[in-house]
Design an enzyme around this catalytic site. Structure first.
Site: not given
Length: 223
Positions: A5-7
């Protein structure tokens, strides 16, 4: 192996800054929080209009990450994905280490997904090593668990080993500043520690349940 995801936007941002397709203060129109790629619609959690690229990361805009990913294109983004260590093993101390899942060719919809941390399989070790590269000024160090090996002739101490350069020190400094803002005023304010400056990035990815992305079960992480 999991979808980060956004990491993973740390990698997208690193590539975009290094390739000079965008600067931290440049405006990015995030289209009021949604974008269509073919028949697919990608949404942000919140609705925004125009954000600086820094705020694309601070507010973790999927639409902004996708638009910047398209400025990079599939070949350049894939090059940085592998440069940061994804799709391969990293540590000589972990014989069972997974390589993860990295696609060699990215369609438009796959490029959109990878830009925001989907359709790519990573390990926690790969993610930690990649973000440590930013902290180390753009040098990717070989991760080690063994400090030394003891034998009849004494200890053999493990030496630090730089595998390669991922980004320039200047890009690493720019990205670090952006990640500090994530903690100061963005999605990671819960990670503040009094007396310390923290640079980080949050990530939330829907889990696959029976072959479909769940709307209730998520993988949440912080780097």
């Amino acid at each position: 192996v999991y979808e980060p995801g956004s990491t993973f936007k740390v990698v997208t941002a690193s590539a975009a800054l290094e390739e000079k397709v965008v600067q931290p203060a440049d405006p990015v129109d995030v289209s009021q929080g949604y974008i269509r790629i073919g028949r697919r619609q990608i949404d942000d959690v919140h609705r925004y209009g125009v954000l600086s690229f820094t705020d694309v990361i601070v507010k973790s805009s999927n639409v902004g990450a996708v638009k910047v990913g398209f400025r990079l294109g599939p070949d350049r983004l894939n090059r940085y994905v592998r440069r940061f260590g994804f799709g391969g093993t990293l540590s000589p101390d972990l014989r069972g280490e997974e390589r993860g899942i990295v696609w060699s060719q990215l369609s438009d919809t796959a490029l959109a997904s990878v830009s925001m941390g989907y359709q790519i399989g990573v390990t926690p070790l790969q993610m930690a090593t990649a973000v440590s590269s930013v902290a180390n000024g753009g040098q990717l160090f070989e991760p080690r668990l063994v400090r030394s090996i003891r034998g009849p002739d004494g200890d053999t101490t493990t030496q630090s080993k730089v595998l390669r350069r991922t980004i320039t020190p200047g890009t690493a400094a720019e990205l670090t500043s952006m990640m500090e803002s994530v903690v100061e005023r963005g999605t990671a304010m819960a990670a503040k520690i009094e007396g310390f400056t923290i640079a980080g990035k949050t990530g939330t990815s829907a889990k696959l349940v029976n072959g479909m992305y769940s709307k209730s079960d998520y993988m949440s992480s912080f780097v």
